[in-house]
Scaffold this motif. Sequence first.
Motif, mmCIF file in Angstrom:
data_model
loop_
_atom_site.group_PDB
_atom_site.id
_atom_site.type_symbol
_atom_site.label_atom_id
_atom_site.label_comp_id
_atom_site.label_asym_id
_atom_site.label_seq_id
_atom_site.Cartn_x
_atom_site.Cartn_y
_atom_site.Cartn_z
ATOM 1 N N LYS A 44 45.633 14.795 5.535
ATOM 2 C CA LYS A 44 46.489 14.549 4.373
ATOM 3 C C LYS A 44 47.133 13.170 4.442
ATOM 4 N N ASN A 81 51.074 20.230 12.185
ATOM 5 C CA ASN A 81 50.853 19.461 10.954
ATOM 6 C C ASN A 81 51.658 18.168 10.980
ATOM 7 N N MET A 136 53.201 13.799 0.890
ATOM 8 C CA MET A 136 52.439 14.770 1.675
ATOM 9 C C MET A 136 53.218 16.075 1.737
ATOM 10 N N GLN A 142 52.946 20.158 3.296
ATOM 11 C CA GLN A 142 52.194 21.161 4.060
ATOM 12 C C GLN A 142 51.765 22.313 3.149
ATOM 13 N N GLY A 198 48.667 14.049 -0.424
ATOM 14 C CA GLY A 198 47.919 14.870 0.514
ATOM 15 C C GLY A 198 48.591 16.224 0.545
ATOM 16 N N VAL A 199 47.961 17.243 -0.066
ATOM 17 C CA VAL A 199 48.673 18.487 -0.369
ATOM 18 C C VAL A 199 47.775 19.696 -0.123
ATOM 19 N N ASP A 200 48.325 20.878 -0.407
ATOM 20 C CA ASP A 200 47.608 22.131 -0.196
ATOM 21 C C ASP A 200 46.612 22.384 -1.323
ATOM 22 N N THR A 234 43.278 17.556 -1.569
ATOM 23 C CA THR A 234 43.844 18.898 -1.389
ATOM 24 C C THR A 234 43.085 19.536 -0.231
ATOM 25 N N ASN A 245 38.481 21.398 2.214
ATOM 26 C CA ASN A 245 39.169 20.258 1.611
ATOM 27 C C ASN A 245 38.282 19.608 0.561
#
Length: 370
Positions: A166, A200, A246, A248, A269-271, A289, A323
């Motif tokens: 991410k 993370n 970003m 988590q 940069g994400v879920d 993602t 991803n």
Amino acid sequence: MASVKFITRLLGAASIAALTWGAHADTYKPECFSPAKDNQKTIQYDAKKGPYKIALVNGYVGNDWRITAIQSAKAWGARPDNAKQLSEFKVISVGNDSAAQIAAIDNYIAAGYDAIVINAVNPTAFDAVVKRAQRAGVVLVTFDNVLDSDKIVQVNEDQFDLGRMKAQAVVDGIKAAKGDVKGQVLEISGLPGNSVDRDNHEGMHSVLDQYKDLKVVQVVGNWDAGTAEKGTADAIATNGNFDGVMVQEGAIGALHAMQAAKHPVVPIGVDAGNGTRQLAVEGKYPGITAAQAPAMSALALEAAVVLLNGKALPQKVFLPIPNKNNADLVSGKDYFPDLPPNFYTTTGYPQCFPVFTPQELLGQDAQNAE
């Protein structure tokens, strides 16, 4: 490499038959249960005849990911091939209290359960209960928030690499936009005290700390969309706009806060939640993602059955990280506009068993099944 085996006989129960040092020993279905790069052992128990009594003891359940993880566990138990292997199947969540979780595990050990799967409240408080399970011949498997223990099988993704991935996407996006990596980025962390949050965070900073002109503002998000939304709104109000974000878990909340503040579109940069991916596409946010797939709970249950059948697994299993670059997300495949925003889009690992359909997951709830 030659392996060294030793036999540990436990009191009056199906024991660990062997712990094989070295990551290259033969194990069950390695295309699914792949050893982590630093794996040092395989774990194998004496085979035990089924059907089995299995429990999943979850901790915290206050976010979309945990809800989907519980739904995945129940969907796994409902599949006919799995159901016929189970004489009892219990799923409970005990909250963010290690004492309550340990007590629940002890209760299932005392009740004669064959295997217990754990999403641990913290990584360090469980050594004594691991020993009690071993003495009783109970298979323990941990997933997601794993234990700092090499005595039981851990099923996880590489949490360090998930954070790194991410952060790298954000850094690459900033460089593409500015020609250099500088400015400030927002890091929305997870639930403090958990191994996933720790790993993370460390993965993100393995990238971010390389850039001396990059300021990192960190706020706690608890893996919860509402908490992430408030934390993002407060961070913008205090620090102004960010050059990258970003998260988590709970990124849908962060994106809503950014939209409400009329924040510029920046790399993220994400879920991989359904709502997160929809907003990423609609807003044309560059970045990635990447998912800690909730169906990992089902893989941990599968691992428990594999071990009860007497087959060997790596002590430390790393599943592949689902991803996708945001620019490549496809409606109806990577996200689903007709499903709720809190639906989690990564519903399984196809190299392990058929992925769950949305209908299988949405047909289950997240309530305790005792």
